[in-house]
Scaffold this motif. Structure first.
Motif, PDB file in Angstrom:
ATOM      1  N   VAL A  86      82.359 130.019  12.200  1.00 50.17           N
ATOM      2  CA  VAL A  86      82.135 129.177  11.028  1.00 50.17           C
ATOM      3  C   VAL A  86      83.230 128.119  10.992  1.00 50.17           C
ATOM      4  O   VAL A  86      84.416 128.439  11.026  1.00 50.17           O
ATOM      5  CB  VAL A  86      82.165 130.009   9.736  1.00 50.17           C
ATOM      6  N   VAL A  87      82.813 126.863  10.908  1.00 47.12           N
ATOM      7  CA  VAL A  87      83.754 125.757  10.781  1.00 47.12           C
ATOM      8  C   VAL A  87      83.666 125.256   9.341  1.00 47.12           C
ATOM      9  O   VAL A  87      82.714 124.583   8.962  1.00 47.12           O
ATOM     10  CB  VAL A  87      83.438 124.624  11.770  1.00 47.12           C
ATOM     11  N   SER A  88      84.649 125.639   8.526  1.00 47.34           N
ATOM     12  CA  SER A  88      84.693 125.181   7.139  1.00 47.34           C
ATOM     13  C   SER A  88      85.567 123.935   7.115  1.00 47.34           C
ATOM     14  O   SER A  88      86.767 124.000   7.382  1.00 47.34           O
ATOM     15  CB  SER A  88      85.268 126.267   6.225  1.00 47.34           C
ATOM     16  N   ASP A  89      84.968 122.794   6.779  1.00 43.17           N
ATOM     17  CA  ASP A  89      85.639 121.523   7.005  1.00 43.17           C
ATOM     18  C   ASP A  89      85.032 120.469   6.089  1.00 43.17           C
ATOM     19  O   ASP A  89      84.545 120.786   5.000  1.00 43.17           O
ATOM     20  CB  ASP A  89      85.469 121.128   8.492  1.00 43.17           C
ATOM     21  N   GLY A  90      85.058 119.219   6.525  1.00 43.80           N
ATOM     22  CA  GLY A  90      84.399 118.126   5.815  1.00 43.80           C
ATOM     23  C   GLY A  90      83.063 117.846   6.461  1.00 43.80           C
ATOM     24  O   GLY A  90      82.306 118.749   6.804  1.00 43.80           O
ATOM     25  N   ARG A  91      82.751 116.565   6.665  1.00 49.14           N
ATOM     26  CA  ARG A  91      81.508 116.196   7.328  1.00 49.14           C
ATOM     27  C   ARG A  91      81.470 116.778   8.737  1.00 49.14           C
ATOM     28  O   ARG A  91      82.444 116.685   9.497  1.00 49.14           O
ATOM     29  CB  ARG A  91      81.395 114.672   7.416  1.00 49.14           C
ATOM     30  N   ILE A  92      80.333 117.376   9.111  1.00 52.29           N
ATOM     31  CA  ILE A  92      80.114 117.863  10.469  1.00 52.29           C
ATOM     32  C   ILE A  92      78.770 117.332  10.937  1.00 52.29           C
ATOM     33  O   ILE A  92      77.734 117.634  10.337  1.00 52.29           O
ATOM     34  CB  ILE A  92      80.124 119.402  10.543  1.00 52.29           C
ATOM     35  N   ASP A  93      78.776 116.539  11.984  1.00 52.50           N
ATOM     36  CA  ASP A  93      77.536 115.981  12.519  1.00 52.50           C
ATOM     37  C   ASP A  93      77.083 116.821  13.706  1.00 52.50           C
ATOM     38  O   ASP A  93      77.492 116.604  14.847  1.00 52.50           O
ATOM     39  CB  ASP A  93      77.750 114.526  12.941  1.00 52.50           C
ATOM     40  N   PHE A  94      76.220 117.784  13.409  1.00 49.28           N
ATOM     41  CA  PHE A  94      75.729 118.678  14.446  1.00 49.28           C
ATOM     42  C   PHE A  94      74.643 118.040  15.315  1.00 49.28           C
ATOM     43  O   PHE A  94      74.135 118.685  16.238  1.00 49.28           O
ATOM     44  CB  PHE A  94      75.199 119.972  13.825  1.00 49.28           C
ATOM     45  N   HIS A  96      75.415 115.515  17.080  1.00 44.46           N
ATOM     46  CA  HIS A  96      76.188 115.014  18.218  1.00 44.46           C
ATOM     47  C   HIS A  96      75.656 115.694  19.480  1.00 44.46           C
ATOM     48  O   HIS A  96      75.436 116.909  19.498  1.00 44.46           O
ATOM     49  CB  HIS A  96      77.675 115.317  18.026  1.00 44.46           C
ATOM     50  N   PRO A  97      75.432 114.941  20.560  1.00 40.51           N
ATOM     51  CA  PRO A  97      74.800 115.535  21.756  1.00 40.51           C
ATOM     52  C   PRO A  97      75.584 116.673  22.382  1.00 40.51           C
ATOM     53  O   PRO A  97      75.010 117.475  23.121  1.00 40.51           O
ATOM     54  CB  PRO A  97      74.686 114.343  22.718  1.00 40.51           C
ATOM     55  N   ASP A  98      76.885 116.786  22.105  1.00 42.25           N
ATOM     56  CA  ASP A  98      77.667 117.899  22.641  1.00 42.25           C
ATOM     57  C   ASP A  98      77.634 119.131  21.737  1.00 42.25           C
ATOM     58  O   ASP A  98      78.142 120.190  22.114  1.00 42.25           O
ATOM     59  CB  ASP A  98      79.127 117.469  22.854  1.00 42.25           C
ATOM     60  N   LEU A  99      77.066 118.987  20.527  1.00 41.85           N
ATOM     61  CA  LEU A  99      77.084 120.087  19.559  1.00 41.85           C
ATOM     62  C   LEU A  99      75.698 120.629  19.228  1.00 41.85           C
ATOM     63  O   LEU A  99      75.569 121.766  18.771  1.00 41.85           O
ATOM     64  CB  LEU A  99      77.750 119.622  18.251  1.00 41.85           C
ATOM     65  N   ALA A 100      74.669 119.817  19.410  1.00 41.37           N
ATOM     66  CA  ALA A 100      73.333 120.164  18.916  1.00 41.37           C
ATOM     67  C   ALA A 100      72.821 121.488  19.469  1.00 41.37           C
ATOM     68  O   ALA A 100      72.187 122.274  18.746  1.00 41.37           O
ATOM     69  CB  ALA A 100      72.359 119.030  19.254  1.00 41.37           C
ATOM     70  N   THR A 101      73.092 121.772  20.733  1.00 41.57           N
ATOM     71  CA  THR A 101      72.565 122.993  21.356  1.00 41.57           C
ATOM     72  C   THR A 101      73.113 124.253  20.694  1.00 41.57           C
ATOM     73  O   THR A 101      72.387 125.243  20.525  1.00 41.57           O
ATOM     74  CB  THR A 101      72.902 123.010  22.860  1.00 41.57           C
ATOM     75  N   ASN A 102      74.374 124.235  20.286  1.00 38.43           N
ATOM     76  CA  ASN A 102      75.018 125.444  19.762  1.00 38.43           C
ATOM     77  C   ASN A 102      75.015 125.539  18.245  1.00 38.43           C
ATOM     78  O   ASN A 102      75.469 126.548  17.688  1.00 38.43           O
ATOM     79  CB  ASN A 102      76.470 125.513  20.260  1.00 38.43           C
ATOM     80  N   ALA A 103      74.531 124.503  17.565  1.00 38.27           N
ATOM     81  CA  ALA A 103      74.579 124.479  16.101  1.00 38.27           C
ATOM     82  C   ALA A 103      73.486 125.342  15.483  1.00 38.27           C
ATOM     83  O   ALA A 103      72.358 125.393  15.968  1.00 38.27           O
ATOM     84  CB  ALA A 103      74.444 123.051  15.601  1.00 38.27           C
ATOM     85  N   ASP A 104      73.844 126.019  14.402  1.00 33.49           N
ATOM     86  CA  ASP A 104      72.897 126.806  13.615  1.00 33.49           C
ATOM     87  C   ASP A 104      72.841 126.199  12.214  1.00 33.49           C
ATOM     88  O   ASP A 104      73.650 126.525  11.344  1.00 33.49           O
ATOM     89  CB  ASP A 104      73.343 128.268  13.555  1.00 33.49           C
ATOM     90  N   LEU A 105      71.881 125.300  11.995  1.00 34.10           N
ATOM     91  CA  LEU A 105      71.763 124.635  10.695  1.00 34.10           C
ATOM     92  C   LEU A 105      71.169 125.551   9.636  1.00 34.10           C
ATOM     93  O   LEU A 105      71.371 125.327   8.443  1.00 34.10           O
ATOM     94  CB  LEU A 105      70.902 123.377  10.830  1.00 34.10           C
ATOM     95  N   SER A 106      70.464 126.606  10.057  1.00 34.10           N
ATOM     96  CA  SER A 106      69.806 127.478   9.082  1.00 34.10           C
ATOM     97  C   SER A 106      70.805 128.235   8.219  1.00 34.10           C
ATOM     98  O   SER A 106      70.496 128.626   7.099  1.00 34.10           O
ATOM     99  CB  SER A 106      68.882 128.470   9.794  1.00 34.10           C
ATOM    100  N   ARG A 107      72.010 128.462   8.742  1.00 36.40           N
ATOM    101  CA  ARG A 107      73.031 129.180   7.983  1.00 36.40           C
ATOM    102  C   ARG A 107      74.173 128.277   7.522  1.00 36.40           C
ATOM    103  O   ARG A 107      75.113 128.748   6.888  1.00 36.40           O
ATOM    104  CB  ARG A 107      73.589 130.335   8.819  1.00 36.40           C
ATOM    105  N   SER A 108      74.086 126.992   7.846  1.00 36.47           N
ATOM    106  CA  SER A 108      75.135 126.060   7.451  1.00 36.47           C
ATOM    107  C   SER A 108      75.047 125.765   5.954  1.00 36.47           C
ATOM    108  O   SER A 108      74.018 125.987   5.312  1.00 36.47           O
ATOM    109  CB  SER A 108      75.013 124.766   8.251  1.00 36.47           C
ATOM    110  N   ARG A 109      76.156 125.268   5.400  1.00 36.69           N
ATOM    111  CA  ARG A 109      76.232 125.018   3.967  1.00 36.69           C
ATOM    112  C   ARG A 109      76.854 123.650   3.709  1.00 36.69           C
ATOM    113  O   ARG A 109      77.684 123.177   4.479  1.00 36.69           O
ATOM    114  CB  ARG A 109      77.063 126.097   3.256  1.00 36.69           C
ATOM    115  N   ASN A 110      76.422 123.061   2.598  1.00 39.95           N
ATOM    116  CA  ASN A 110      77.022 121.812   2.146  1.00 39.95           C
ATOM    117  C   ASN A 110      77.383 121.982   0.679  1.00 39.95           C
ATOM    118  O   ASN A 110      76.517 121.993  -0.194  1.00 39.95           O
ATOM    119  CB  ASN A 110      76.061 120.643   2.336  1.00 39.95           C
TER     120      ASN A 110
END
Length: 663
Positions: A86-94, A96-110
């Motif tokens: 879990v990366v708790s931070d500010g804006r995260i652009d998942f 990004h072509p280096d991040l999209a494969t590993n990102a789990d937006l279903s459990r992400s929070r804003n």
């Protein structure tokens, strides 16, 4: 309640807030790079922080070969697969072509959203905020896709929490400590340490760490020789920084990370603290970190804050301006450690937070080994007084330094130990009593602190009911002084090891210094029994004060068996009468303490740290409620009261149990 969170980035970059969720990629006229599977990442040769060959990072400077986190062959065995970070931070652009494969937006929070469960894409439209995207890439950017960089754990699952852009209420702060299936949490933010920041959410942090075995990695901060301007003071005033003053960081339930450079030394900005655990590369102005940036040559850190040849694609290596090489900070050393922890969890899924901390400490490299004691960085020294210690080796054989913790992260060494280790740290023992109050206290002593004197004032507490192998030590101190920035605090263990908990002439803002908790890892592995001595020094003239009181809390385990291996007999005649507990002591004369755990009849197992001490002579508790257990007790609920005896060699008796229904 608003929590005063100040984002820790690099030395010369400030925070900004996003305000809305952007569910699309938002690349405008820029087309993302197309990954090319099974192709070496284009920028991998510049990632000095994992493999330092002395390469130049787009300038004439060359680092020191080997001054890195020593990835070695770790990726031949583990890549973080199956582990959630879990990366708790500010804006995260998942996107990004280096991040999209590993990102789990279903459990992400804003957390910009106002109501639970806060589910949502952590992206925003704030084109000045690349921080969360950068930290995510260091942890889990995809490997061998032919573009950009790769993360320390390139197959880990990334979940993003946009917390910093929110109003940071206490409820949201506590919420971002949890996630079903979450294991590693990266916090590359914190508060300024020019004043004491109170503990927020400690019980939730402790519960999530001990019971759920979450692992929290926190960037140690960039406060060394920072100005007081960020705290409401003058830009001309400098304070020296102390990670302990962000009180949540004093406790053992986090892994505090300092930052090093490509030359193998501590970064000039990295905050010193007796609670630092480990150091990892964070970069400096000579060699920054290669970071994922917002894609597009009109947005992100690289374009808004740098004019370097790489960031502007003057060298043709960054055609979509989707990476930056100009930033540094403990914000980036923390994610390197978070990625390493994900590798350890894949190598050995049974590892808990204590085992992982042990592995990191055991395999850490003692870099810059000749760094000795130092004077005050601004020349505000006190005759006869050592301002800061260099490397010290404690009686258990662990090297420790307030800047490096136990040393530089060794990823390959840690993974190898995690794969092959077969050890038991034994049950966690917490010396605190039932109400969470420290078991050992000086009481109110009101000792005058000599003005501008290296002699200081000392006070001793005898630890006579716990003989444990130490994992963490906490001092809760009250000092009455009109200018607390003059004052330093040192602790000496029964083995003679010394730890600087607070430096003299630190120039923190004047404040009410009451029940401030300072943690230290310097005594890791030592035995706790014996005399502990606190020394308080006033490093400057004119203002005078007094040591009002101090308390000692210790955490650890029984360690290897001592000479006596015979457990004491159990207590007997266990009885409950309303809220009152009584029992008869065993016949053994060697009983150091009694411990109690309250569990429910549906969940009778007492977990790590659940047993707490009673007063050594007490065989009764007149009221659970008045003894601080009220927060755990629900009227009409069926409980099991479990009591055991412990001797001076930490041998534990059989547990005696009695049912009890709370009135």
């Amino acid at each position: 309640m608003r929590i005063n969170v100040i984002l820790i980035l690099c030395l010369f970059f400030s925070c900004s807030d996003g305000s809305s969720v952007n569910s699309a990629s938002d690349y405008s006229n820029f087309q993302a790079e197309t990954p090319k599977p099974n192709t070496v990442d284009a920028l991998s040769s510049y990632m000095w922080y994992l493999v330092n060959t002395g390469q130049s990072i787009f300038n004439s400077y060359h680092g020191t070969p080997g001054a890195d986190a020593h990835l070695g062959t770790a990726h031949d065995f583990v890549t973080g697969r199956g582990v959630t970070v879990v990366v708790s931070d500010g804006r995260i652009d998942f996107s990004h072509p280096d991040l999209a494969t590993n990102a789990d937006l279903s459990r992400s929070r804003n957390y910009v959203h106002t109501s639970p469960p806060y589910l949502g894409n952590p992206n925003t439209t704030d084109d000045t905020d690349s921080h969360g995207t950068a930290t995510s890439g260091l942890i889990g950017a995809e490997k061998n896709n032919g573009i950009g960089t790769f993360g320390v754990a390139p197959n880990a699952t990334l979940v993003g929490f946009n917390f910093i852009s929110s109003d940071q209420t206490l409820a949201k702060y506590i919420d971002q400590m949890s996630l079903t299936g979450g294991e590693v949490f990266n916090y590359s933010y914190g508060t300024s340490t020019c004043f004491v920041n109170p503990v927020e959410g400690l019980n939730d942090l402790r519960s999530n760490t001990v019971s759920k075995k979450n692992i929290y990695v926190i960037s140690g901060g960039n406060d060394f020789l920072d100005t007081l301007e960020s705290c409401g003071g003058s830009s001309n005033e400098i304070y020296t920084g102390n990670g302990n003053l962000d009180q949540i960081q004093s406790y053992p339930y986090v892994i505090m990370v300092g930052a090093t450079t490509s030359s193998g030394k501590i970064a000039s900005y990295s905050t010193p603290s007796s609670n630092n655990w480990i150091a990892a590369p964070g970069g400096d102005s000579k060699a920054g970190m290669i970071l994922d940036d917002l894609v597009g040559c009109t947005r992100g850190w690289g374009q808004l804050n740098s004019s370097g040849p790489f960031d502007n694609n003057e060298n043709g290596l960054n055609p979509f301006c989707s990476y930056t090489a100009s930033f540094m900070g403990t914000s980036f050393s923390g994610p390197v450690v978070s990625g390493a922890v994900a590798l350890l969890k894949e190598a050995n899924p049974e590892l808990g937070w204590r085992q992982i901390k042990y592995i990191l400490a055991k395999t850490a490299k003692k870099i810059n080994p000749n760094e000795g004691d130092k004077g005050h960085p601004l020349g505000d020294d006190l005759a006869g007084h050592t301002y800061s210690f260099g490397w010290r080796t404690n009686s258990a054989g662990f090297n420790f330094h307030n800047l490096y913790g136990f040393g530089q992260l060794d990823i390959e060494g840690a993974v190898n130990l995690a794969k092959n280790i077969n050890f038991n740290l034994f049950e966690l023992i917490n010396s605190d009593e039932l109400d969470d109050s420290p078991a050992y206290s000086s009481g109110e002593i009101n000792l005058a602190i000599p003005d501008k004197s290296a002699a200081g004032v000392t006070s001793t507490i005898l630890v006579n009911r716990h003989n444990i192998a130490l994992e963490h030590v906490l001092v809760t101190v009250s000092i009455d002084h009109p200018y607390i920035g003059d004052v330093g605090v040192e602790l000496t263990s029964p083995s003679g090891t010394k730890s600087k908990l607070m430096m003299i002439n630190n120039n923190i803002l004047p404040q009410n210094f009451v029940n401030v908790t300072l943690g230290t890892n310097a005594f890791y592995g030592e035995r706790s029994a014996g005399n502990w001595t606190l020394k308080v020094i006033d490093g400057a003239a004119e203002d005078v004060g007094k040591l009002v009181s101090w308390k000692l809390s210790i955490l650890g385990n029984r360690g290897e068996a001592l000479t006596d291996i015979t457990p004491p007999a159990p207590v007997s005649a266990l009885a409950m009468n309303g809220n009152n507990l009584s029992f008869a002591p065993p016949a053994d004369t060697d009983v150091a303490r009694y411990e109690i755990c309250l569990s429910t009849d549906t969940n009778p197992i007492c977990g790590e740290g659940d047993f707490r001490s009673l007063k050594s002579s007490s065989t009764t508790i007149t009221s659970f409620v008045s003894n601080g257990m009220k927060k755990n007790i629900l009227s009409g609920t069926n409980y099991l009261v479990q009591v055991r005896a412990v001797d001076s060699s930490e041998n534990v008796s059989a547990v005696q149990t009695i049912p009890w229904t709370a009135p």
